[in-house]
Design a protein around this motif. Structure first.
Motif: not given
Ligand code: NAD
Length: 480
Positions: A6-22, A41-43
């Motif tokens: 996820i891109l927020i404030d020019n930084q890449w991070r993972q979701s607070e959920s810790g989940r991913t989608i194939d 929380a990410d939104v």
């Protein structure tokens, strides 16, 4: 490969959920990437970053010419990365590589167009009371939310965020979970090429989680949505709760009207191309072919000949069309064909399915049905697949009535050598775009685009989009 986070404030991070989608490749049905499944929380973090960018960040202080320069630079950057982006788009959406390459050319052009437009939206001065000076200016809404579908992610990304950024909004985009690799990569390129913190924020994830959290967030100022009618209702409801505006670009069941005097040699490739393009998964696909009865047999025979030559393939085979995007979409299209067969609607022609298509890919056979009874669902419902409904009409008045006889109103095509008739019929179409002796499914960056009736409201593309992403403020000064 695009960034997966996820891109927020020019930084890449993972979701607070810790989940991913194939993410599956439609041509094989196999996963080739994964994306973060964003949650509330990410939104919220993305919206806060965008808010800071417009209110106290570098972005909010940047003048229009500088914003335009950043966008224009992206046109060059996208062109420099064209092959990489085209390969990514083709794998992610399943479309033939030549179509993906065209999409990247269009993506660069969106950046160019809106880069050029950034400093060209001016206000007015208004003659008012004696001793008063009155003027308007156009202001950004503030934080704009953008939700796009999976069919043309590379084009829809700059089409949606381009005009919003040009006007000075900070954006939060949620691309579709089925295909979002090129928007993520383009966002990464924007950060590398000077867009300041918080101007562009990317949230990936499911519609009912990340999409719903974004459209319902209390601190967004406007929503731009492209997608299905059902989701459109939810978006407009969310916008109403926050008393904010939205544009909705929804589905279509667009008619191509062919009169007996049409130049058939010119029309044929366009008529068939308008439903075959990206396996019919184009909102403005010309999915209804209306043919004047006096020439019905002659014209339909020629269309059938051409349709039967259409070939399905993988992106690398680069035939006329690829698979549809997902198993769900494949089942939906097959469901429509099954019902048409059960209703004994004649199958006029079918496209070619080569024997060496990969097992597990989401392929469907292109089908031309007709004459389709006017009351049949195939005559009015959007399939969003390579299925065309052919219907005869009696005369000009009947053509107009039939073309307008769906809940949708996106695009219409008219084929005739009679200029006055083209104008008469064209002006009676209840749609947002009319093409005469041509058809522009998806094309035309400069052309305002959007629907009437259940195809939605508001306009994207062209200069109109710059107005949608801004609001007028009037100022009155008493000087005498
Ligand atoms: P969809 O509405 O299911 O999904 C579109 C986007 O909305 C995706 O990003 C999805 O994650 C998100 N979403 C889904 N549920 C949501 C929710 N409850 N809240 C917020 N966001 C949510 O549409 P689809 O089936 O993926 O796309 C196909 C449809 O889009 C077709 O009907 C097609 O005609 C339409 N479309 C229209 C245009 C246009 O410009 N008019 C262009 C392309 C596609």
């Amino acid at each position: 490969m695009a960034r997966t986070g996820i891109l927020i404030d020019n930084q890449w991070r993972q979701s607070e959920s810790g989940r991913t989608i194939d993410v599956l490749a439609p041509a094989t049905g196999q996963p080739f990437a994964s994306i973060a499944a964003a949650v509330d929380a990410d939104v919220d973090a993305a919206v806060k970053a965008a808010r800071r960018a417009v209110e106290s960040g570098v972005w909010g202080r940047m003048n229009a010419a500088e914003r335009g320069r950043l966008l224009s630079r992206m046109a060059i950057v996208v062109a420099d990365h064209a092959e990489e982006l085209a390969q990514l788009e083709a794998r992610d959406t399943g479309k033939p590589i030549k179509q993906a390459r065209n999409d990247i050319v269009a993506a660069a052009r969106y950046f160019e167009f809106y880069g050029g437009g950034a400093d060209k939206v001016h206000g007015d001065t208004i003659p008012f009371l004696a001793g008063h000076f009155a003027a308007t200016e156009r202001l950004p809404h503030g934080v704009t939310a953008h939700i796009i579908p999976w069919n043309y992610p590379a084009q829809m990304f700059p089409r949606s965020v381009g005009p919003a950024l040009a006007m000075g909004n900070a954006v939060v985009m949620k691309p579709a979970e089925d295909a979002c690799q090129t928007p993520l990569r383009m966002a990464e390129l924007m950060v590398e090429n000077g867009f300041p913190e918080g101007a562009i924020n990317m949230i990936t994830g499911y519609g009912h989680e990340a999409g719903a959290a974004l459209s319902g967030h209390p601190d967004i100022d406007f929503i731009s949505f492209i997608g299905s009618n059902q989701t459109g209702v939810q978006i407009q409801t969310a916008a109403a709760r926050n008393h904010i505006g939205c544009t909705l670009e929804l589905g279509g069941k667009s008619a191509q009207i062919v009169f007996a005097d049409a130049d058939l040699d010119a029309a044929l490739p366009v008529l068939v191309g308008a439903i075959v393009q990206h396996a019919g998964q184009t909102c403005s696909a010309g999915s209804r072919l209306l043919v004047e009865r006096s020439a019905y047999d002659r014209i339909v025979e020629r269309v059938a000949e051409r349709f039967a030559q259409v070939r399905v393939g993988t992106p690398e085979m680069d035939h006329d069309l690829g698979p549809v995007v997902s198993r769900r979409q494949q089942e939906r299209v097959q469901g429509f064909c099954g019902r048409a067969d059960a209703d004994a609607i004649p199958l006029i022609a079918a496209g070619q399915m080569p024997a060496d298509l990969p097992q597990g890919g989401f392929f469907v056979q292109p089908r031309l049905y007709g004459p389709v009874p006017r009351a049949n669902s195939l005559a009015s419902q959007e399939v969003f697949g390579p299925v065309m409904a052919v219907m005869p009409f009696e005369d000009e008045a009947d053509a107009v009535a039939l073309a307008n006889a769906t809940p949708y109103g996106l695009v219409a095509g008219i084929w005739t050598r009679d200029g006055a008739r083209a104008l008469r019929v064209g002006r009676r179409m209840q749609v947002g775009q009319v093409f005469v002796n041509c058809y522009g499914a998806g094309g035309g960056i400069e052309l305002p685009f959007g629907g009437m009736k259940k195809s939605g409201h508001g306009r994207e593309k062209g200069f109109e989009a710059l107005y949608e992403f801004s609001a007028v403020r009037t100022m009155v000064i008493k000087h005498d």
